[in-house]
Enzyme design. Structure first.
Site, short mmCIF file in Angstrom:
data_model
loop_
_atom_site.label_atom_id
_atom_site.label_comp_id
_atom_site.label_asym_id
_atom_site.label_seq_id
_atom_site.Cartn_x
_atom_site.Cartn_y
_atom_site.Cartn_z
N ASP A 236 0.95 -1.24 -0.14
CA ASP A 236 -0.05 -0.07 -0.03
C ASP A 236 0.97 1.20 0.11
OD1 ASP A 236 -3.19 0.78 0.94
OD2 ASP A 236 -1.53 2.40 1.46
N ASN A 244 -2.92 13.17 -3.72
CA ASN A 244 -4.32 13.32 -4.56
C ASN A 244 -4.56 14.70 -4.05
OD1 ASN A 244 -4.46 11.43 -6.30
ND2 ASN A 244 -5.39 10.06 -5.06
N ASP A 253 -2.08 9.64 -10.26
CA ASP A 253 -2.21 8.66 -11.40
C ASP A 253 -0.82 8.37 -11.94
OD1 ASP A 253 -4.92 8.77 -10.93
OD2 ASP A 253 -5.74 9.63 -12.68
N GLU A 279 -4.81 2.59 -3.97
CA GLU A 279 -3.13 2.49 -4.12
C GLU A 279 -2.60 1.07 -3.57
OE1 GLU A 279 -4.48 4.60 0.01
OE2 GLU A 279 -5.32 4.18 -1.99
#
Length: 777
Positions: A236, A244, A253, A279
């Site tokens: 993770d 973000n 992204d 993620e």
């Protein structure tokens, strides 16, 4: 040249997959069509019987039908395209042979054969899987037909009609049907493949999505060899939400794409790599736990080199090895638990799954190494190691070590200990049961060489672990694997939630079958109670350390002797914990405790402490008790003797006929006198009691039982003892009086009057602190 070769290989692979997919689709259609053809052939045979002229025997003409039927039955069992094509060729040629046998002897054979020569290739055209099958099958069919036509009498007109139907209609129509249907099937396959790829691929990273990953992993686990090893890596990206939120989803992204590329660069074609969601990523590695941990560490370092606007990315990893019989979801769940521990322990790190006890024992054996001449065994856990400390237990009567309690400790790489509040802290990513099971393997691995030959090993065990299905068998196997016997291991059930009394009672029976002894820890604290003891029936009860310091509220007398006596009556040995002072050790000896444990006798340590210095300490406690017993007896006797003398005097007056109030007048003036009384031979009070200075009426909560004249007292020790020793004033042990609600003792004397025997007595208030108690109590 290399790219052209690669493209040709890819095209060949695509054609192979297409033909195999077509085989799956064509089986039911071909089976139905060929079965219908068998029926049509039988109808053809039947129609031939209505035509005159010489004909072959019916059995000859029908011989082709069962063979055709067998070929039809073979179609559903066909697994290769070549076998499918061979069956098609054999079927068409056999059908042509059957046709020739049936029209032998008719006047105009072409009228019978021509429709079949045209229809059979056209109907068979869509059924051929590949163009090669079509060309081979059609060529052989027409070649056989031409060979047959050569021997058939015909005219010029018939030749023209025959070739027109075959060459102008049959052959072109069959080619159009085959290639048209073949193109349709191919386009459908390409569209299906494209949709399947889109459904199985994460559009952002190009990796497998969760659905495809799970499906492929399930297939791999089902088909893996018995000795193969597979591990799952769950990772993770740390603090991805902040990426973000602060810099926008485009930056996020791009980070996901870079991580995906890193995963692809460091894995092989045999590994499955997937973006599970958000993620989170997963890797199914065809390697054991050690190899997967090494890969995870390389991936962690590679991801840590990826830049983000405010620094560098980092990721947390959880790794778990597949266990025989479990499915992919269980494997991923264990890897996810390890990932949670990596998150909770600081992020940007790799955490392995928690090993089962047997696996932990194996890891300990592999990790054993020599440091300064001593063998060190410990197991990695979180970001520290699990180690064992041992605290001795002593038999007070034998004055020797009888066992050691194994206590779990955490140790950093630099040798400093992890604080217990950290080691045992509740944590969403920490499996308390797994830590408990791992501790057993650690302790057993460390005790196998250090434990004296005649000593017990006390293992703490959580109730939830204790009742876990199959754990009794597993723990017994581990104990024997380290060279111990279960009879030398005492399972100490901790004071904790995690199992009903009924479940623990049933589990205790299973452990006893293996030879384990059972102990209950911290009796007198939390949920521990007598019902729990009597249901589990432990061999040993460990009293909570506070009980050794507990006293009755008014007299300040210790309650430990009575509690030990109660447990002994129930058939249980007693350990008292928390012995920290000489006074507490003396009290434990005086209370008839079987075993003692505490800092005074030995602190927990990595090495098992020698017993020599403690033996003298215990022996001194016995000497102190022996010396103090006579002194205590003298103090007690000195305190109660005046009451005995006064009671004897009152009894003489009563026998002489003196009234009750006058006979007890002198005794009732004593400071501690609650009341003087006379009991008949059945223990009921005669007349009223003569109250003394210590009598009080404020015990209103005991009002329903405050009147002694309502009761029968022949069951009391002070009555029974007096009857057994008539004429002797006897003194009872202190008891809680119903009449006054205070600790009291009674001095009683059995007296024979003219017509009956009675017991005269005096109740004394013994609730004041500092009063001596009977030395034997």
């Amino acid at each position: 040249m290399l790219s052209t070769s690669t493209k040709q290989q890819a095209d060949a692979g695509l054609r192979e997959r297409f033909h195999r997919r077509s085989l799956e689709h064509q089986r039911p259609l071909s089976t139905a069509m060929m079965a219908f053809t068998v029926v049509a052939f039988l109808c053809f045979v039947g129609a031939r019987n209505f035509v005159g002229g010489p004909a072959l025997p019916l059995s000859y003409r029908l011989a082709c039908a069962p063979v055709l039927g067998l070929l039809v039955l073979a179609i559903p069992r066909t697994n290769t395209t070549s076998a499918f094509g061979a069956i098609g060729v054999a079927y068409s040629l056999l059908l042509l042979a059957g046709l020739a046998l049936n029209i032998s002897g008719v006047d105009q054979p072409l009228l019978w054969a021509l429709p079949a020569l045209v229809a059979i290739p056209i109907c068979a055209a869509p059924l051929w899987l590949t163009p090669a099958h079509f060309w081979v099958g059609s060529t052989l069919f027409y070649a056989a037909a031409l060979a047959w036509l050569v021997g058939v009498p015909r005219t010029h007109d018939l030749d023209i009609v025959t070739w027109m139907w075959i060459a102008a209609i049959g052959m072109p129509a069959s080619a159009v049907f085959h290639f048209g249907f073949y193109r349709f099937r191919r386009n459908h396959f390409l569209l299906e493949s494209q949709l399947a790829k889109l459904a199985a691929t994460d559009p952002l990273t190009g990796l497998q999505n969760r659905r495809a990953f799970v499906k492929q992993a399930e297939h791999r686990l089902e088909t893996m060899a018995p000795d193969a090893r597979v591990s799952a890596i769950f990772l993770d990206i740390d603090s991805f939400k902040s990426l973000n939120d602060r810099f926008g989803h485009v930056v996020g992204d791009h980070a996901l794409y870079q991580v995906a590329q890193t995963l692809m660069e460091h894995t092989t074609a045999q590994d499955s790599v997937s973006r599970i969601g958000g993620e989170e990523f997963a890797v199914l590695r065809h390697e054991g736990l050690v190899g997967a941990l090494a890969l995870a560490e390389r991936l962690r370092g590679a991801i840590a080199a990826i830049e983000r606007p405010d620094g560098y990315l980092s990721a947390s990893f959880g790794v778990a090895e597949h266990r025989r019989g479990e499915n992919i979801m269980v494997l991923l769940d264990r890897a996810d638990q390890a990932l949670l521990r990596a998150k909770h322990s600081g992020r940007n790190r790799v955490c392995a799954e928690h090993a089962l006890p047997g696996e932990a024992l194996q890891l300990l054996s592999e990790a054993a190494r020599t440091e300064g001449g001593a063998v060190v065994r410990r197991q990695r856990w979180e970001n520290y190691y699990l180690i064992s400390h041992f605290q001795p237990l002593y038999s007070l009567s034998h004055q020797k070590q009888v066992g050691f309690e194994a206590l779990l400790r955490g140790e950093h790489d630099d040798g400093t200990l992890v604080p217990p509040v950290v080691l045992f802290a509740p944590n969403p990513g920490n499996d308390e049961g797994a830590l408990d099971r791992a501790s057993h393997a650690v302790h057993l691995g460390n005790a196998r060489e250090a434990l004296p030959a005649s000593a017990w090993l006390f293992l703490n065990i959580l109730p939830a672990t204790f009742i876990a299905e199959g754990y009794a068998d597993q723990l017994a196997a581990i104990v024997r694997a380290v060279g111990l016997e279960p009879e030398r291991v005492i399972l100490e059930i901790l004071e904790s939630h995690g199992g009903s009394v009924d479940e623990m009672s049933r589990a205790a029976a299973l452990y006893r079958e293996h030879g384990f002894l059972i102990a209950v820890d911290d009796f007198g604290a939390g949920q521990s109670n007598l019902d729990r003891l009597f249901r589990i029936r432990p061999d040993i009860v460990k009293l909570d350390g506070e009980l050794i310091r507990a006293t009755s509220p008014r007299t300040e007398q210790p309650i430990l002797p009575k509690l030990v006596s109660l447990l002994h009556l129930a058939g249980m040995l007693v350990v008292v914990e928390g012995v920290e002072t000489t006074e507490e050790l003396i009290l434990a000896v005086e209370s008839n405790v079987d075993f003692a444990q505490g800092y005074l006798l030995g602190r927990p340590a990595a090495e098992m402490a020698p017993p020599e210095s403690v033996r003298r300490r215990i022996d001194d406690a016995f000497d102190v008790i022996a010396q103090g017993r006579a002194h205590q007896h003298a103090l007690f006797e000195g305190e109660v003797e005046p009451y005995r003398v006064a009671l004897n005097s009152a009894a003489d007056d009563l026998r002489a006929g003196v009234a009750m109030d006058d006979a007890f007048a002198s005794l009732a003036m004593f400071e501690r006198c609650v009341s003087c009384f006379i009991l008949d031979d059945s223990g009921r009070q005669i007349g009223h009691e003569v109250r003394g200075p210590a009598w009080r009426s404020e015990a209103t909560s005991l009002h329903p039982v405050a009147n002694p004249r309502d009761a029968r007292w022949d069951h009391r020790p002070y009555f029974r003892n007096a009857v057994l020793l008539p004429g002797v004033a006897v003194t009872s042990n202190p008891y809680l009086s119903l009449a006054s609600g205070r600790p009291c003792l009674a001095v009683t004397l059995a007296v024979q009057f003219a017509h009956e025997r009675s017991v005269v007595g005096v109740e004394l208030d013994w609730s004041s602190a500092g009063l001596p108690w009977p030395a034997g109590d």
